[in-house]
Design an enzyme around this catalytic site. Structure first.
Site, PDB file in Angstrom:
ATOM      1  N   GLN A  24       0.811  -1.216   0.000  1.00  0.00           N
ATOM      2  CA  GLN A  24       0.000   0.000   0.000  1.00  0.00           C
ATOM      3  C   GLN A  24       0.848   1.272   0.000  1.00  0.00           C
ATOM      4  O   GLN A  24       2.035   1.243   0.334  1.00  0.00           O
ATOM      5  CB  GLN A  24      -0.920   0.005   1.217  1.00  0.00           C
ATOM      6  CG  GLN A  24      -2.063  -0.979   1.148  1.00  0.00           C
ATOM      7  CD  GLN A  24      -3.043  -0.766   2.280  1.00  0.00           C
ATOM      8  OE1 GLN A  24      -3.120  -1.563   3.200  1.00  0.00           O
ATOM      9  NE2 GLN A  24      -3.789   0.323   2.217  1.00  0.00           N
ATOM     10  N   HIS A  25       0.210   2.367  -0.378  1.00  0.00           N
ATOM     11  CA  HIS A  25       0.680   3.743  -0.164  1.00  0.00           C
ATOM     12  C   HIS A  25       1.791   4.222  -1.094  1.00  0.00           C
ATOM     13  O   HIS A  25       2.023   5.429  -1.167  1.00  0.00           O
ATOM     14  CB  HIS A  25       1.172   3.953   1.273  1.00  0.00           C
ATOM     15  CG  HIS A  25       0.199   3.591   2.334  1.00  0.00           C
ATOM     16  ND1 HIS A  25      -1.087   4.096   2.376  1.00  0.00           N
ATOM     17  CD2 HIS A  25       0.318   2.761   3.407  1.00  0.00           C
ATOM     18  CE1 HIS A  25      -1.705   3.608   3.442  1.00  0.00           C
ATOM     19  NE2 HIS A  25      -0.885   2.794   4.076  1.00  0.00           N
ATOM     20  N   ASP A  72      -2.379  -4.957  -0.281  1.00  0.00           N
ATOM     21  CA  ASP A  72      -2.042  -6.258   0.300  1.00  0.00           C
ATOM     22  C   ASP A  72      -2.886  -6.600   1.531  1.00  0.00           C
ATOM     23  O   ASP A  72      -3.327  -7.742   1.697  1.00  0.00           O
ATOM     24  CB  ASP A  72      -0.550  -6.356   0.613  1.00  0.00           C
ATOM     25  CG  ASP A  72      -0.012  -5.184   1.428  1.00  0.00           C
ATOM     26  OD1 ASP A  72      -0.793  -4.303   1.825  1.00  0.00           O
ATOM     27  OD2 ASP A  72       1.213  -5.150   1.650  1.00  0.00           O
TER      28      ASP A  72
END
Length: 493
Positions: A84-85, A245
């Site tokens: 992520q991110h 994820d």
């Protein structure tokens, strides 16, 4: 008997890519292909070349296809779950303009603090996005890029998350899902769309962003000719929107609207996370109030320092990772990469409570205790975000599902049991992120619900461990040090 159909779930994580080949009917894991990533950076920087992710995906799929024994013609769907991110910025040809800034890159901590203040504080952010900006969040990284590399920001023709980048390579479609989008800092979990006011605050044009599919299981296309050739798969292979994820792990574990809700999961990997699928929209400044990928929500707390940090302590002590004992009076907070929960991005590790009789094995045990207490402290807040009372006996006795690399380590499992006092389930699904992505792929190919698909698959036998008496003394000792040291010694704001 109809011919066997196979789906591929891709887990593109911080350190590697895994491609799980799963029988679409039974859920039997046929093979897992693997390929490594490269992470570079120092002094808070953590970056990877997105092209390495694509090459790793190709390598993992090739290895998995060979190992599985499946014919390429049997593959009906593929989906990507990604870390992520991360901030991926592309030129007009879809090529990366610079290495991706990863979730654990802490350079944007000042930008996160400035963004929080600019909107009116943590409560204003949680009301709109469900989460307060920290260094990990993509919005903070975009602000950092605009301030530190303005020429790159001005040249950006597309902004993507890691899984978005790979899905676009597969289909040519610019698509994301509500789950991963909810970790950007510019997606509103209140409205289920990008927030125009936040985009204006960030100086980010909505035209640079991918379209948000209804769910991570939504079919966003089929393989392009170039992707089909690169992977050796049929052009007809369905491609799901995919997700982050953590959202994919929830699907793989059967968490969601068509499965388990309000059941906590603790993931022990590079990061430590605690999360649950819930029908209640979370709005706590102490948590990341993510959307799930199936239409529910996924309140989550994430720490930066987990298995890698403790392994580093073991290496410094010259010990095997399981050569440990309880820490005694020693307290070790292994915040080697700064920390996200609590929000201490400039923190370093802290050791206190040494005595003449403190042993190396106790120091390693203290590192485990520091990491586990840090992530478990968020569990009660997580349960409250789900609308539950943590003190209610039925809630307190609810089992904790343990996943990630640490779930296969004796010291990790026993430390979690001792400090949580809860029953522990180690799911038989050994690759929940990849299996969750495979369920998204199967749903994209068939139109069924991905959580229901994963819940009906037979992916292994769960290990169920009864509760042990909670070690309250260690809990209170570690918590006391953390609370007293967070400002002056750990770099708190």
């Amino acid at each position: 008997m109809p011919p066997r159909t196979v789906v591929i779930g891709v887990d593109s994580s911080t350190q590697s890519t895994k491609a799980a080949f799963v029988d679409a009917v039974s859920g039997r894991l046929l093979a897992v292909g693997r390929a490594p990533h490269v992470v570079r950076g120092e002094a808070g920087a953590r970056e990877s070349d997105p092209e390495v992710w694509w090459q790793a995906l190709r390598g993992a799929v090739a290895a998995g296809l060979k190992e599985s024994g499946a014919a390429a013609s049997q593959i009906t769907g593929i989906a990507v779950a990604g870390q992520q991110h991360g901030l991926v910025v592309l030129d007009r040809a879809g090529r990366p303009l610079r290495p991706a800034m990863l979730w654990n890159d802490t350079r944007s901590a000042p930008q996160a603090a400035a963004l929080t203040e600019a909107l009116g504080g943590p409560d204003a952010w949680t009301a709109r996005t469900g989460s307060v900006p920290v260094a990990a969040v993509t919005a903070s990284k975009w602000r950092w890029l605009r301030e530190n590399e303005p020429h790159t920001a001005d040249a950006t023709a597309a902004v993507r998350l890691p899984h978005d980048f790979l899905t676009e390579r597969l289909t040519g479609a610019a698509a994301t899902d509500p789950g991963d989008a909810s970790g950007t800092g510019w997606y509103s979990t209140a409205t289920g769309s990008y927030d125009p006011g936040l985009l204006e605050l960030l100086g980010l044009d909505a035209a640079l962003l991918p379209e948000v599919a209804r769910t991570g299981a939504t079919r966003v296309g089929s393989l392009t000719a170039a992707a089909a050739e690169a992977l050796g798969l049929p052009l007809t292979t369905a491609v799901a929107a995919g997700t982050g994820d953590n959202m994919s792990a929830a699907v793989g574990l059967g968490l969601g609207g068509a499965g388990l809700v309000d059941h906590p999961v603790l993931s022990l990997g590079t990061s430590g996370t605690v999360f649950a699928a819930s029908r209640t929209r979370p709005a706590s400044p102490a948590l990341s109030g993510f959307a799930a990928t199936d239409g529910t929500y996924l309140p989550l707390a994430c720490t930066l320092n987990c298995t890698l940090a403790v392994d580093k302590v073991a290496a410094l002590l010259g010990l095997d990772r399981d050569d440990t004992s309880p820490g005694g009076e020693a307290v070790l907070l292994p915040y080697l990469d700064g920390e996200r929960t609590p929000d201490l991005p400039t923190a370093a590790g802290l050791l206190t409570g040494l005595r003449h009789d403190t042993t190396p094995r106790q120091l390693l045990g203290a590192a485990y205790e520091g990491a586990v207490v840090t992530v478990l402290r968020a569990l009660d807040e997580l349960l409250r975000a789900c609308g539950l009372d943590p003190a209610e006996p039925g809630v307190a006795a609810r089992p904790l599902r343990l996943i990630g690399g640490g779930a296969r380590g004796r010291a990790w499992v026993e430390t979690v049991r001792r400090l949580s006092g809860r029953p522990v389930i180690v799911p038989g699904t050994v690759e929940p992120v990849a299996v969750g992505a495979a369920a998204l792929a199967a749903a994209a190919a068939t139109g069924a619900d991905p959580v229901a698909i994963a819940g009906g698959w037979s992916t292994g036998e769960d290990v169920r461990l009864p509760p042990v008496r909670r070690d309250s003394a260690t809990w209170e000792r570690v918590g006391s040090v953390l609370e007293r040291a967070s400002g002056p010694l750990l770099g708190g704001f």
